[in-house]
Structure formats: C-alpha cells, structure tokens
Write a protein that holds these residues in place. Structure first.
Motif, PDB file in Angstrom:
ATOM      1  N   UNK A  76     -72.167 -63.870 -49.749  1.00 23.63           N
ATOM      2  CA  UNK A  76     -71.344 -64.728 -50.591  1.00 23.63           C
ATOM      3  C   UNK A  76     -71.362 -66.172 -50.113  1.00 23.63           C
ATOM      4  N   UNK A  77     -71.408 -66.374 -48.781  1.00 29.63           N
ATOM      5  CA  UNK A  77     -71.426 -67.738 -48.266  1.00 29.63           C
ATOM      6  C   UNK A  77     -72.676 -68.476 -48.721  1.00 29.63           C
ATOM      7  N   UNK A  78     -73.816 -67.787 -48.740  1.00 27.86           N
ATOM      8  CA  UNK A  78     -75.054 -68.420 -49.193  1.00 27.86           C
ATOM      9  C   UNK A  78     -74.975 -68.774 -50.680  1.00 27.86           C
ATOM     10  N   UNK A  79     -74.400 -67.871 -51.490  1.00 29.39           N
ATOM     11  CA  UNK A  79     -74.260 -68.169 -52.916  1.00 29.39           C
ATOM     12  C   UNK A  79     -73.305 -69.342 -53.137  1.00 29.39           C
ATOM     13  N   UNK A  80     -72.213 -69.376 -52.371  1.00 29.92           N
ATOM     14  CA  UNK A  80     -71.290 -70.503 -52.477  1.00 29.92           C
ATOM     15  C   UNK A  80     -71.950 -71.796 -52.003  1.00 29.92           C
ATOM     16  N   UNK A  81     -72.808 -71.694 -50.985  1.00 28.52           N
ATOM     17  CA  UNK A  81     -73.541 -72.867 -50.534  1.00 28.52           C
ATOM     18  C   UNK A  81     -74.500 -73.376 -51.591  1.00 28.52           C
ATOM     19  N   UNK A  82     -75.190 -72.440 -52.271  1.00 26.09           N
ATOM     20  CA  UNK A  82     -76.095 -72.851 -53.350  1.00 26.09           C
ATOM     21  C   UNK A  82     -75.317 -73.531 -54.481  1.00 26.09           C
ATOM     22  N   UNK A  83     -74.161 -72.988 -54.833  1.00 24.53           N
ATOM     23  CA  UNK A  83     -73.326 -73.588 -55.875  1.00 24.53           C
ATOM     24  C   UNK A  83     -72.861 -74.978 -55.446  1.00 24.53           C
ATOM     25  N   UNK A  84     -72.464 -75.114 -54.184  1.00 22.14           N
ATOM     26  CA  UNK A  84     -71.992 -76.400 -53.679  1.00 22.14           C
ATOM     27  C   UNK A  84     -73.069 -77.467 -53.763  1.00 22.14           C
ATOM     28  N   UNK A  85     -74.290 -77.098 -53.365  1.00 21.03           N
ATOM     29  CA  UNK A  85     -75.402 -78.056 -53.417  1.00 21.03           C
ATOM     30  C   UNK A  85     -75.667 -78.477 -54.859  1.00 21.03           C
ATOM     31  N   UNK A  95     -79.491 -78.698 -42.593  1.00 18.11           N
ATOM     32  CA  UNK A  95     -80.068 -79.976 -42.986  1.00 18.11           C
ATOM     33  C   UNK A  95     -80.955 -79.833 -44.230  1.00 18.11           C
ATOM     34  N   UNK A  96     -80.927 -80.850 -45.080  1.00 18.63           N
ATOM     35  CA  UNK A  96     -81.737 -80.871 -46.311  1.00 18.63           C
ATOM     36  C   UNK A  96     -81.529 -79.593 -47.119  1.00 18.63           C
ATOM     37  N   UNK A  97     -80.271 -79.224 -47.308  1.00 19.31           N
ATOM     38  CA  UNK A  97     -79.962 -77.980 -48.012  1.00 19.31           C
ATOM     39  C   UNK A  97     -80.467 -77.996 -49.444  1.00 19.31           C
ATOM     40  N   UNK A 112     -80.867 -67.452 -44.841  1.00 17.80           N
ATOM     41  CA  UNK A 112     -81.464 -67.238 -43.525  1.00 17.80           C
ATOM     42  C   UNK A 112     -81.010 -68.299 -42.522  1.00 17.80           C
ATOM     43  N   UNK A 113     -80.921 -69.546 -42.968  1.00 23.92           N
ATOM     44  CA  UNK A 113     -80.493 -70.619 -42.071  1.00 23.92           C
ATOM     45  C   UNK A 113     -79.014 -70.477 -41.715  1.00 23.92           C
ATOM     46  N   UNK A 114     -78.192 -70.072 -42.660  1.00 23.26           N
ATOM     47  CA  UNK A 114     -76.782 -69.833 -42.365  1.00 23.26           C
ATOM     48  C   UNK A 114     -76.625 -68.725 -41.336  1.00 23.26           C
ATOM     49  N   UNK A 167     -78.861 -67.809 -39.068  1.00 23.23           N
ATOM     50  CA  UNK A 167     -79.353 -68.287 -37.764  1.00 23.23           C
ATOM     51  C   UNK A 167     -78.298 -69.142 -37.068  1.00 23.23           C
ATOM     52  N   UNK A 168     -77.709 -70.059 -37.798  1.00 21.68           N
ATOM     53  CA  UNK A 168     -76.720 -70.944 -37.201  1.00 21.68           C
ATOM     54  C   UNK A 168     -75.446 -70.186 -36.812  1.00 21.68           C
ATOM     55  N   UNK A 169     -75.076 -69.177 -37.603  1.00 19.37           N
ATOM     56  CA  UNK A 169     -73.898 -68.379 -37.263  1.00 19.37           C
ATOM     57  C   UNK A 169     -74.118 -67.616 -35.973  1.00 19.37           C
ATOM     58  N   UNK A 170     -75.297 -67.005 -35.815  1.00 16.06           N
ATOM     59  CA  UNK A 170     -75.613 -66.285 -34.575  1.00 16.06           C
ATOM     60  C   UNK A 170     -75.610 -67.235 -33.382  1.00 16.06           C
ATOM     61  N   UNK A 171     -76.185 -68.422 -33.574  1.00 16.47           N
ATOM     62  CA  UNK A 171     -76.229 -69.397 -32.475  1.00 16.47           C
ATOM     63  C   UNK A 171     -74.824 -69.876 -32.113  1.00 16.47           C
ATOM     64  N   UNK A 172     -73.963 -70.040 -33.120  1.00 18.78           N
ATOM     65  CA  UNK A 172     -72.588 -70.470 -32.841  1.00 18.78           C
ATOM     66  C   UNK A 172     -71.852 -69.424 -32.030  1.00 18.78           C
ATOM     67  N   UNK A 173     -72.012 -68.157 -32.385  1.00 18.07           N
ATOM     68  CA  UNK A 173     -71.315 -67.090 -31.665  1.00 18.07           C
ATOM     69  C   UNK A 173     -71.865 -66.905 -30.258  1.00 18.07           C
ATOM     70  N   UNK A 174     -73.161 -67.163 -30.084  1.00 19.60           N
ATOM     71  CA  UNK A 174     -73.774 -67.026 -28.764  1.00 19.60           C
ATOM     72  C   UNK A 174     -73.591 -68.266 -27.902  1.00 19.60           C
TER      73      UNK A 174
END
Length: 454
Positions: free
Chosen positions: A279-288, A334-336, A346-348, A350-357
């Motif tokens: 859902x976050x990716x779909x909301x991100x696509x809508x936001x862009x 970047x450059x969404x 996929x980028x969301x 990756x960044x979520x995993x990196x934030x938690x780690x």
C-alpha cells in the motif's frame, strides 16, 4: 559518495624490538552534508591490535546516520583518541597507529589514497580485499566483520551469539531480521546451543564487536532520569523546532473509501508475486502523480539575505517516515518520478530494511522534496504532523478500517481511511492544497484512474 584526502600526521618512534617505527595519526575526516562532529559509538579495535589498510576501526554516529570509519594506515594501534560516548569534531585526532619506517625499496606499510566515510575506501584493491574477507569468513562459518550498532545491540538484548548466525545481507552481513530469526528459534542464543570458542572459525576467534560501555548517569532525584539529546535524536529535535518557528503550516483532511486501493494491491500481488507492491508503494505512486499536477507543493522556501525565495524542484525526492530503534528517520527515494510502481516498491523496501538495520547513508537521508507519512501503522486515524523542513508539505495516511459507507445510495461496509495534508501556507493557498488532496483521494478511491495519466 565523496573521496576525502587522508587526514593524518606522522611522528617517529621505536618499536619493542628497537626498530624505528612511524606513528601516523588519522583524524576524523570530513563527513559531508555540513556535519562538523560525530559521537563515538564503539571501537572495533583496541590498543596493541594490528590493523590493515582500510580496516574499519570505529563506528560513529552523526546527526544523519551511524557510519563506519576505515583507517587508511596499516600498523599497530598506539592510541585511541576518545572513548565510546565521546563527541569529537571533524579534524580532531581519531586513532594513532605505528608502522615500520620506510625501507630502501619504499614505504614500510601501504596506505589508501582516500577515505569514504560509511563505505570504506573506493579503490578496487579494497573491494577485492573486502570480498575476499567475506568469502573466507563465510567458508569458515564465522561471523562477518561488519555489524551495525543497531544489530549488535539487538543481538545483545536477545542473547544471540552472532557467531552462529548466517547473514542474509550483501557479503554475508548480518541484518536485523537475521538476529530476530535466530532469537525466535533459539538456535543461536545463550539458552540454545551456543557456538564453542573457535569452533565456527577453525580455531580463530571471530570478530564479534564488544558492547559499548554504559554511560554514567547524570545525578538526579530518584523520580527523574536525565539524558542529553545527541546524534539523530538531537538532529530531529532541532529540525522540528526550526520547522515550527519558520513555517506557517495549515492542515486539511478528508475521509476516503480505500477498498479499491486494497483490492488493487491484492491483484498486483497475485499477478506478480515475485515483485511485491504494498500500500505504501501505491500511495507513493499516487503522491508522485499528484505532485506532477500540483508542482507548487514540490517546493521549498529558502532565505537569501533578508529575502525569501521560493524554490520549485524539477524532480521528486519522496521521503517517507520510518520509525526505528534510533528514532524517527525519513529516508528519501530520489527521482521518484522516473520509477515504475514496482521499482518504487523495491526502493521503499530497501530503504526500510536499511533504516531498521541502522545502515542508512547520509545520501539516503537527504534530498527530500515531499514527505509521505503512513501513521496508520501506529493504529491511529488522523494526525497534524510537523512539516519536514525545508519541504513545503506532508501527506499523512491513517489506518484503514472497516466502516459503514454509502455506496450508490446504499449503506455498505467499506475499508475507510483518513488522508491529511499539512502544507506551508507561504507556498500555496487552500485552493491548491485542497485540489492536491482531492486528487489523491480520488486516486485512492479509484486507482485505475491513474492509467489515464500514465
């Protein structure tokens, strides 16, 4: 990433065998992004240890992220300039190593030509050496050298022996999910079957990082505790206070029927299970898409002397709020606008995993132009968040719950959410803000409508 010249100084000394040695002091390098200081989280080495060129010697925490700092010199550690918990400034001495003096054929030790803070050094020799070390450790069954402070603390809290954990990250790096899995099945905890000393590494003790020493508490009454705001927590506090002082914000909101959005997510997961879209990716696509229609909100206000300047951004740096053990961080895609929905998902991830780690880089945390905040994951319906300075707006999404809703004149149970838009009133008026939010709401209620703009 930026190459930084080796900041160091040399002095002469004699080793224990009488041979002349050269002491090289490596200072804390320029951390980029305007950062001027860092806090020492944990040392990877101790006085007397031998280090190789570009070995990571210390973890430091800046106002942006926790990063690993490699030493460009090889030799024996003579001095560690600062204990864990100490704050040092850029250019201050960090570590001193002693190496044999140069012989007739040239220097006695090798050194790298640049330091990439948080990434090691950028030469090909180091890359090969790092891959070789990771491969050797993997073949021997031992733990990799690189272990982020967040993962290390998580392992300590759960009693997990990292020597018995197989890392799923690049090069065998242990991630948060690896520790949580080990704690869940009990195979690598002190209550399970711990690895005997040297058993997993063929008699060689693995490089398990020591826990940082406990900080002495600030004297206070028994009914209180006092802790200075430092690192990321201090940066968050400063930024939120700045936003409140400078930005005259306003908030508007609307309830939406998100049933079709949930159905779209489920359909995409069925159609392409190997490319999950949430859902976050779909909301991100809508936001862009909404920012393309209302570019006034993809902007920021800057000071130019006594004047205020409106800066409109051509590309979308889509930030999203992520809660971590170290506090709230806002990684940036970047450059969404150039990414497909699957690429954005996929980028969301990756960044979520990196934030938690705890492995986000400064580049991952800068360059945002608009923020998406899914506070519904905390079980709340609405919020009036603080804008991520210096951006102009923030879109909030509440939880999705079953509620009665009128559809075609009939009462039905639908999946309903609340959307809110907090915006800088200097950048636009209520008409633009309302138009943006209404477009987002329409896309949530009828996501197929996005096809008309693709």
């Amino acid at each position: 990433m930026t190459d930084y010249p080796i900041p160091s100084a040399e002095t002469g000394s004699s080793g224990q065998d009488g041979a002349q040695a050269v002491e090289r002091t490596f200072v804390l390098p320029d951390l980029g992004e305007g950062l001027t200081e860092a806090e020492i989280v944990a040392w990877r080495v101790a006085v007397g240890d031998e280090v190789g060129v570009d070995d990571v010697v210390v973890d430091v925490e800046t106002a942006k992220a926790t990063v690993e700092v490699p030493c460009p010199h090889a030799g024996r550690v003579v001095t560690l300039h600062g204990a864990a918990g100490a704050t040092i400034e850029v250019g201050a001495p960090l570590i001193t190593v002693a190496a044999p003096a140069a012989g007739p054929s040239g220097p006695g030790t090798a050194e790298s030509g640049a330091v990439l803070v948080g990434y090691g050094t950028g030469n090909a020799t180091l890359a090969r050496r790092s891959r070789g070390r990771a491969a050797t450790a993997a073949a021997a069954g031992g733990a990799p050298r690189v272990l982020s402070p967040v993962v290390r603390r998580l392992a300590r809290d759960h009693g997990v022996d990292v020597r018995a954990v197989s890392g799923s990250g690049p090069g065998g790096v242990i991630l948060r999910r690896d520790v949580e899995a080990a704690a869940g099945n009990g195979t690598a905890t002190s209550n399970g079957t711990p690895v005997a000393h040297g058993a997993a590494t063929g008699g060689v003790e693995p490089a398990v990082l020591p826990a940082p020493p406990e900080r002495a508490p600030h004297p206070a009454p028994s009914s209180q505790s006092r802790e200075p705001l430092r690192g990321v927590r201090r940066a968050i506090a400063d930024k939120l206070a700045l936003s409140r002082r400078e930005i005259p914000d306003a908030t508007t909101w609307v309830d939406v029927d998100a049933t079709a959005l949930v159905e779209a997510r489920d359909a995409l997961r069925t159609a392409a299970p190997d490319r999950p879209v949430g859902l976050l990716a779909l909301l991100g696509r809508i936001t862009v898409a909404a920012l393309t229609r209302f570019p006034e909100l993809n902007a920021s206000v800057e000071h130019d002397g006594d004047d205020l300047v409106l800066v409109r951004h051509r590309s979308v740096g889509l930030g999203f709020a992520a809660q971590t053990d170290r506090g709230l961080v806002v990684p940036v895609v970047h450059d969404a606008q150039d990414l497909s929905t699957a690429e954005l998902a996929a980028e969301l991830a990756r960044l979520t995993d990196a934030a938690r780690a705890g492995t986000l880089t400064p580049a991952d945390l800068t360059g945002g132009t608009f923020t998406l905040n899914n506070y519904g994951v905390f079980g709340v319906d609405g919020s009036t968040p603080i804008i991520n300075h210096p951006e102009a707006a923030l879109l909030g999404v509440g939880r999705i719950v079953d509620k009665p809703w009128v559809v075609d004149g009939r009462l039905a149970v639908r999946k309903v959410s609340q959307l809110s838009l907090t915006f800088d009133h200097r950048v636009c008026d209520g008409g633009v803000a309302g138009g943006f939010l209404r477009y987002v709401a329409d896309c949530v209620e009828s996501p197929l409508g996005l096809l008309l703009d693709l």
